[in-house]
Design an enzyme around this catalytic site. Structure first.
Site, mmCIF file in Angstrom:
data_model
loop_
_atom_site.group_PDB
_atom_site.id
_atom_site.type_symbol
_atom_site.label_atom_id
_atom_site.label_comp_id
_atom_site.label_asym_id
_atom_site.label_seq_id
_atom_site.Cartn_x
_atom_site.Cartn_y
_atom_site.Cartn_z
ATOM 1 N N GLY A 137 -6.924 10.927 -9.011
ATOM 2 C CA GLY A 137 -6.155 11.059 -7.777
ATOM 3 C C GLY A 137 -5.624 12.478 -7.604
ATOM 4 C CG ASP A 188 -1.884 4.717 -4.352
ATOM 5 O OD1 ASP A 188 -1.841 3.488 -4.538
ATOM 6 O OD2 ASP A 188 -1.423 5.549 -5.167
ATOM 7 N NE ARG A 244 0.800 8.165 -5.835
ATOM 8 C CZ ARG A 244 0.468 9.412 -6.118
ATOM 9 N NH1 ARG A 244 1.131 10.067 -7.046
ATOM 10 N NH2 ARG A 244 -0.505 10.011 -5.490
ATOM 11 C CD GLU A 263 4.270 1.685 -5.509
ATOM 12 O OE1 GLU A 263 4.575 0.935 -6.441
ATOM 13 O OE2 GLU A 263 3.402 2.583 -5.614
ATOM 14 N NE ARG A 287 13.276 -18.321 -4.337
ATOM 15 C CZ ARG A 287 12.790 -19.221 -5.198
ATOM 16 N NH1 ARG A 287 11.652 -19.009 -5.820
ATOM 17 N NH2 ARG A 287 13.460 -20.331 -5.432
#
Ligand code: F6P
Length: 351
Positions: A105, A130, A174, A224, A268
């Site tokens: 990457g 990603d 990311r 994330e 949840r």
């Protein structure tokens, strides 16, 4: 010509397909010897190098297999100090390596760029689930990860419907939202939250409350690297030895805590984690990875060192590694996918 091959950074489906294509293309050419370097740059950093000769049999039967037969590392940094760099230089000389095909990457490309200072020439091959490598519109591994997340969202949906819950699904990616965006669209998420758009909590509460009255369940797909407006990134840990020390993760739990007090339904969170990086590559990724490996071999044979293979406007080509090192490709605000998502009623968390 002696050519090294290594895989660096986090693994992803399709790495073996690249190793196979590079090796077979170079062996077929007739004047190359291929050495597989173990565990990314780590294999060049010890007192003696860790390598194995790659022959036809060694790379046969691995096209469809996930992971990497060479091993990888996302914490090895050959540029970390002068002594390490000197050790790498000695190992490269002892191996008589003329060039290394470096599959990785943006972090791995930056290291490859830095290694030219000790005379190790590199040819880069972009890999990542990603899909965030500059100048490359599709990296192999991404299609497989999208398929995995999409299937997970479908599974989450049936249990969400049964229990009338709000289910948050956290993806990797990311600082780029490609994985959350494409999987969220394919997996029919009601709310998609991306690192590129800071989310407004009140907007999300409102959408969930509306859905509580009618559909009685909500699926939220969150990358994330996403964050609430005015808040900071959710960092899982720091790995100081790594070229990219910040490891993200956990924003799905943060969102659950912020959301729950405002909703009647139970909220949840599922963090999909490494299941997104594992498994066999899809047919699309097998073909793309094979094309990338074949093109990397061509760059080696044409001595176009210092270049990385790319896919641009649907065509395989190359770009100088110096131009992509330390840069990331995020979802542009004028992306047609964002417009489409809004138009069909997907909430992107905007105020
Ligand atoms: O870059 C690939 C990736 O899977 C990211 O999406 C994720 O943040 C990271 O690697 C996780 O790496 P690890 O858990 O292996 O340190």
């Amino acid at each position: 010509m002696r050519v090294g091959v290594l895989t660096g950074g986090g693994d992803c489906p399709g790495l073996n397909a690249v190793i196979r294509a590079v090796t077979k293309s170079l062996i077929n050419h007739g004047q190359c010897e291929v050495l597989g370097i173990a565990d990314g740059f780590e294999g060049l950093m010890g007192d003696s190098p860790r390598v194995k000769a790659l022959n036809w049999d060694e790379v046969s039967g691995i096209l469809h297999v996930g992971g990497t037969i060479l091993g990888t590392s996302n914490s090895a940094n050959p540029l970390r100090d002068a002594a390490t760099l000197e050790q790498v230089r000695r190992n490269v000389k002892a191996l008589d390596l003329e060039v290394a095909v470096v599959i990785g990457g943006d972090g791995t490309m930056s290291l490859a760029h830095g290694l030219s200072q000790i005379g190790l020439q590199c040819v880069g091959v972009p890999k990542t689930i990603d899909n965030d490598i500059a100048s490359c519109e599709r990296s192999f591994g991404f299609d497989t990860a999208v398929a995995t997340v999409t299937e997970s969202l479908r599974r989450i949906e049936s249990t969400a419907m049964s229990h009338h819950r709000v289910m948050i699904v956290e993806t990797m990616g990311r600082h780029a939202g490609w994985l959350a965006l494409e999987s969220g669209i394919a997996g029919a998420a009601d709310i998609i939250l991306l690192p590129e758009i800071d989310y407004d909590l009140q907007t999300i509460i409102k959408v969930c409350q509306e859905r509580e009255k009618r559909q009685r369940y909500t699926i939220i797909c969150i990358g994330e690297g996403a964050k609430e407006s005015g808040q900071s990134l959710t960092v899982r840990e720091r790995v100081e030895s790594s070229p990219d020390p910040v490891r993200l993760g956990g924003v799905g739990h943060v969102l659950r805590e912020r959301l729950q007090p405002h909703l009647k339904s139970e909220v949840r969170t599922t963090v999909l984690g490494h299941v997104q990086r594992g498994g066999d590559p899809t047919p699309f990724d097998r073909v793309l990875a094979t094309q990338f490996g074949h093109h990397a071999a061509r760059l080696v044979l044409e001595t176009q060192f210092g270049h990385m293979v790319t896919l641009r406007n649907g065509r395989i080509g190359s770009v100088a590694i110096a131009d992509v090192a330390n840069t990331q490709r995020t979802v542009p605000m004028d992306s047609g996918l964002l417009t489409m998502a809004r138009d069909i009623g997907i909430c992107l968390g905007e105020a």
